[in-house]
Every structure is written in C-alpha cells, then in structure tokens.
Design a protein around this motif. Structure first.
Motif, mmCIF file in Angstrom:
data_model
loop_
_atom_site.group_PDB
_atom_site.id
_atom_site.type_symbol
_atom_site.label_atom_id
_atom_site.label_comp_id
_atom_site.label_asym_id
_atom_site.label_seq_id
_atom_site.Cartn_x
_atom_site.Cartn_y
_atom_site.Cartn_z
ATOM 1 N N VAL A 34 0.843 -1.207 0.000
ATOM 2 C CA VAL A 34 0.000 0.000 0.000
ATOM 3 C C VAL A 34 0.877 1.256 0.000
ATOM 4 O O VAL A 34 0.594 2.241 -0.682
ATOM 5 C CB VAL A 34 -0.953 0.003 1.223
ATOM 6 C CG1 VAL A 34 -1.663 1.331 1.357
ATOM 7 C CG2 VAL A 34 -1.951 -1.142 1.114
ATOM 8 N N LYS A 35 1.945 1.186 0.739
ATOM 9 C CA LYS A 35 2.887 2.304 0.823
ATOM 10 C C LYS A 35 3.375 2.711 -0.580
ATOM 11 O O LYS A 35 3.500 3.885 -0.900
ATOM 12 C CB LYS A 35 4.054 1.865 1.706
ATOM 13 C CG LYS A 35 5.256 2.737 1.687
ATOM 14 C CD LYS A 35 6.480 1.936 2.038
ATOM 15 C CE LYS A 35 7.623 2.378 1.160
ATOM 16 N NZ LYS A 35 8.878 2.541 1.814
ATOM 17 N N GLU A 36 3.623 1.712 -1.419
ATOM 18 C CA GLU A 36 4.085 1.982 -2.786
ATOM 19 C C GLU A 36 3.034 2.767 -3.573
ATOM 20 O O GLU A 36 3.352 3.633 -4.371
ATOM 21 C CB GLU A 36 4.378 0.673 -3.530
ATOM 22 C CG GLU A 36 5.591 -0.078 -3.007
ATOM 23 C CD GLU A 36 6.854 0.770 -3.024
ATOM 24 O OE1 GLU A 36 7.065 1.505 -4.009
ATOM 25 O OE2 GLU A 36 7.611 0.711 -2.030
ATOM 26 N N LYS A 37 1.762 2.438 -3.348
ATOM 27 C CA LYS A 37 0.674 3.086 -4.096
ATOM 28 C C LYS A 37 0.691 4.602 -3.904
ATOM 29 O O LYS A 37 0.502 5.361 -4.840
ATOM 30 C CB LYS A 37 -0.678 2.499 -3.666
ATOM 31 C CG LYS A 37 -1.876 3.152 -4.355
ATOM 32 C CD LYS A 37 -3.181 2.497 -3.959
ATOM 33 C CE LYS A 37 -4.385 3.351 -4.306
ATOM 34 N NZ LYS A 37 -4.803 3.300 -5.695
ATOM 35 N N TYR A 38 0.915 5.027 -2.670
ATOM 36 C CA TYR A 38 0.846 6.465 -2.388
ATOM 37 C C TYR A 38 2.216 7.115 -2.198
ATOM 38 O O TYR A 38 2.287 8.323 -2.001
ATOM 39 C CB TYR A 38 0.020 6.701 -1.121
ATOM 40 C CG TYR A 38 -1.439 6.352 -1.263
ATOM 41 C CD1 TYR A 38 -2.290 7.181 -2.001
ATOM 42 C CD2 TYR A 38 -1.964 5.220 -0.674
ATOM 43 C CE1 TYR A 38 -3.632 6.872 -2.129
ATOM 44 C CE2 TYR A 38 -3.312 4.911 -0.800
ATOM 45 C CZ TYR A 38 -4.142 5.737 -1.528
ATOM 46 O OH TYR A 38 -5.464 5.436 -1.649
ATOM 47 N N GLY A 39 3.266 6.317 -2.184
ATOM 48 C CA GLY A 39 4.598 6.872 -1.937
ATOM 49 C C GLY A 39 4.698 7.461 -0.536
ATOM 50 O O GLY A 39 5.429 8.419 -0.291
ATOM 51 N N MET A 40 3.937 6.900 0.374
ATOM 52 C CA MET A 40 3.921 7.414 1.744
ATOM 53 C C MET A 40 5.010 6.731 2.576
ATOM 54 O O MET A 40 5.647 5.790 2.113
ATOM 55 C CB MET A 40 2.555 7.134 2.367
ATOM 56 C CG MET A 40 2.278 5.668 2.349
ATOM 57 S SD MET A 40 0.604 5.062 2.722
ATOM 58 C CE MET A 40 -0.479 6.378 2.717
ATOM 59 N N ASP A 41 5.209 7.214 3.793
ATOM 60 C CA ASP A 41 6.146 6.543 4.695
ATOM 61 C C ASP A 41 5.434 5.398 5.407
ATOM 62 O O ASP A 41 4.271 5.527 5.783
ATOM 63 C CB ASP A 41 6.686 7.534 5.736
ATOM 64 C CG ASP A 41 7.684 8.502 5.120
ATOM 65 O OD1 ASP A 41 8.385 8.097 4.166
ATOM 66 O OD2 ASP A 41 7.756 9.655 5.593
ATOM 67 N N HIS A 42 6.138 4.296 5.573
ATOM 68 C CA HIS A 42 5.597 3.144 6.295
ATOM 69 C C HIS A 42 6.210 3.178 7.686
ATOM 70 O O HIS A 42 7.404 2.968 7.842
ATOM 71 C CB HIS A 42 5.999 1.863 5.547
ATOM 72 C CG HIS A 42 5.368 0.615 6.077
ATOM 73 N ND1 HIS A 42 5.720 -0.630 5.631
ATOM 74 C CD2 HIS A 42 4.401 0.417 6.995
ATOM 75 C CE1 HIS A 42 4.993 -1.544 6.258
ATOM 76 N NE2 HIS A 42 4.194 -0.933 7.087
ATOM 77 N N ILE A 43 5.404 3.473 8.666
ATOM 78 C CA ILE A 43 5.930 3.612 10.025
ATOM 79 C C ILE A 43 5.479 2.431 10.866
ATOM 80 O O ILE A 43 4.289 2.241 11.086
ATOM 81 C CB ILE A 43 5.454 4.939 10.652
ATOM 82 C CG1 ILE A 43 5.965 6.103 9.789
ATOM 83 C CG2 ILE A 43 5.931 5.062 12.091
ATOM 84 C CD1 ILE A 43 5.380 7.440 10.169
ATOM 85 N N GLU A 44 6.432 1.629 11.293
ATOM 86 C CA GLU A 44 6.109 0.444 12.102
ATOM 87 C C GLU A 44 6.738 0.613 13.476
ATOM 88 O O GLU A 44 7.966 0.593 13.598
ATOM 89 C CB GLU A 44 6.700 -0.813 11.461
ATOM 90 C CG GLU A 44 6.097 -1.208 10.144
ATOM 91 C CD GLU A 44 6.737 -2.492 9.636
ATOM 92 O OE1 GLU A 44 7.614 -2.394 8.753
ATOM 93 O OE2 GLU A 44 6.384 -3.565 10.135
ATOM 94 N N SER A 45 5.907 0.711 14.487
ATOM 95 C CA SER A 45 6.451 0.947 15.834
ATOM 96 C C SER A 45 7.407 -0.181 16.239
ATOM 97 O O SER A 45 8.481 0.074 16.791
ATOM 98 C CB SER A 45 5.334 1.110 16.854
ATOM 99 O OG SER A 45 4.371 0.086 16.708
ATOM 100 N N GLY A 46 7.038 -1.426 15.938
ATOM 101 C CA GLY A 46 7.899 -2.560 16.296
ATOM 102 C C GLY A 46 9.254 -2.478 15.603
ATOM 103 O O GLY A 46 10.289 -2.776 16.213
ATOM 104 N N ALA A 47 9.250 -2.056 14.334
ATOM 105 C CA ALA A 47 10.506 -1.954 13.583
ATOM 106 C C ALA A 47 11.384 -0.836 14.136
ATOM 107 O O ALA A 47 12.612 -0.959 14.178
ATOM 108 C CB ALA A 47 10.210 -1.721 12.097
ATOM 109 N N ILE A 48 10.757 0.251 14.575
ATOM 110 C CA ILE A 48 11.540 1.359 15.167
ATOM 111 C C ILE A 48 12.232 0.851 16.440
ATOM 112 O O ILE A 48 13.414 1.097 16.670
ATOM 113 C CB ILE A 48 10.660 2.590 15.492
ATOM 114 C CG1 ILE A 48 9.910 3.069 14.244
ATOM 115 C CG2 ILE A 48 11.520 3.725 16.061
ATOM 116 C CD1 ILE A 48 8.913 4.207 14.518
#
Ligand code: AMP
Length: 225
Positions: free
Chosen positions: A22-36
C-alpha cells in the motif's frame, strides 16, 4: 494531498506485507512501531535498552517511551503521508494519537483492518523470517509465494539474497499468546483502539486475512481511492 492510513491486524495477519504494498501506491512513509524499536535495539540506544525486555516477553513497551517515539516519527511524515502499523495498540494510545493528530492538523483517511482467526495467526508467526537488508522483504517458510530461497545450503531472502533471521519473540509461544491477548482485547487492548477509530469519520476497510497475499492486496486496493 498526503494520505494517512492506520493499519490494524493481529501479529501474523500479513499486515506488514500488505503495508509495504500500500505504501508503494501512495509513496507514503511506512511507520512500524515494532521496527523502530528493533532498530533502537540493534543500534544499542538508550531507548532500545529500555524497550528490549518488554519486547522479548511480548509485553507492551510503556506508553511514556512508545507514544512520544511514534508521534515524533509521524510529525516528520506529515508532508508525505503515512501508513502507521503497530500503533495504537491500546485504547489509551488511540486517545493519545487522536488528540495529537488534531493538534498537528493531521487526520486518518483510512482505517485498514485485516481480520484473522487467532490460531491461524499464531501458526503464521512461527514461520516468518526477517531479511537483514530490508525489513520490508517478505519471507515465510509456509507460503509458496514468499518462500525464502536456498543458497549454499542456507535459506536466504527471496528478494535480495540477504541473510535471514527469526525474531526471538516470534518463536516463543508464551510471548505470542500474550501479544494476541493484547490484540483481541476489546476492552482496553488493540481491538478497543480499532473500534475507537472506526467510530471516527475515517473510511473503514475490513478484509479477510485468511486469503492468499495477492487476494488480500486486491481486496485492499479496491477500497482505496
Ligand atoms: P511488532 O513488530 O508490531 O509485533 O512489535 C514488536 C513489539 O514491540 C511488541 O510486541 C511490543 O513489545 C513492542 N511494541 C510495538 N508497538 C508498540 C506499541 N504501540 N505500544 C507498545 N509496545 C509496542
């Protein structure tokens, strides 16, 4: 206009995989709390040291650490838009997020919810693998479409050949049960946060997460403008 999405789904529902698409569709940032958190742990930061024991036990990291960390990251993505994954995980976090967004002049356009039975979610978690090069490279030993590949007798990332590892909290059944207990809790847990945001004027997208990856993607994309 930047688009903002809240992504919900139990651990194992494919939320991370779908979020990356989905992130690719809008070119938005993907923010994952667990990954941070995992980045902080890897980098040996103070925040990482504080969060580590909670994460390994499958407990939530305390709000005084988590909430400012996520809100700071979101503020940086105001222009590009964001897909937020892993936050809010409780009713209290939902309230904190709602008021912080209002204050910052941001709103949630979509609430994406991936529905999945608890036992299926648990079986899926135990088979997933993490790529050392890119957290968004999907690898899972039980799914043909994203099975890691074999190289010199070792399983490596199917996208880039990177080294694979398991998350310690993915192989610990007690930790998984605890995380799912938090997710499916409709009183104060993540389901309470889902219901909170479903009552706002954001568009709600609920999809059946038991389908294959492609089918889930198609169902989600059909609902996004
Ligand atoms: P995840 O990658 O989303 O499964 O997150 C891994 C772990 O990070 C969780 O089991 C929690 O210990 C911690 N964590 C991630 N997001 C949050 C949050 N919103 N609130 C508290 N702890 C969190």
């Amino acid at each position: 206009m930047a688009v903002n999405i809240l992504a919900f789904g139990p651990n194992g529902s494919g939320k991370g995989t779908q979020g990356a698409i989905v992130k690719e569709k809008y070119g938005m940032d993907h923010i994952e709390s667990g990954a941070i958190f995992r980045e902080h742990i890897k980098g040996g930061t103070e925040l990482g040291k504080k969060a580590k024991a909670f994460i390994e036990a499958g407990d939530l990291v305390p709000d005084e650490i988590t909430i400012p960390m996520v809100l700071e990251t979101l503020a940086k993505s105001k222009e590009k838009g964001w897909l937020l994954d892993g936050f809010p995980r409780s009713f209290a976090q939902a309230e904190a997020l709602d008021s912080a967004l209002k204050e910052a002049g941001m709103k949630v356009d979509y609430v994406l919810e991936i529905l999945l039975d608890r036992q299926i979610a648990k079986d899926r978690i135990m088979g997933r693998r993490l790529c050392a090069n890119d957290n968004n490279h999907p690898n899972h030993i039980a799914f043909e479409a994203i099975k890691p590949v074999e190289k010199e007798g070792k399983l490596v990332c199917r996208v880039c050949g990177g080294e694979l590892s398991t998350r310690p909290d993915d192989q610990d059944e007690d930790a998984i049960n605890k995380r799912h207990g938090i997710y499916y809790d409709t009183d104060t847990g993540t389901m309470a946060a889902v219901n909170y945001f479903k009552k706002t004027d954001s568009k709600v997208i609920s999809v059946d997460g038991s389908m294959g990856i492609k089918e889930v993607t198609t169902a989600i994309l059909a609902e996004l403008d």
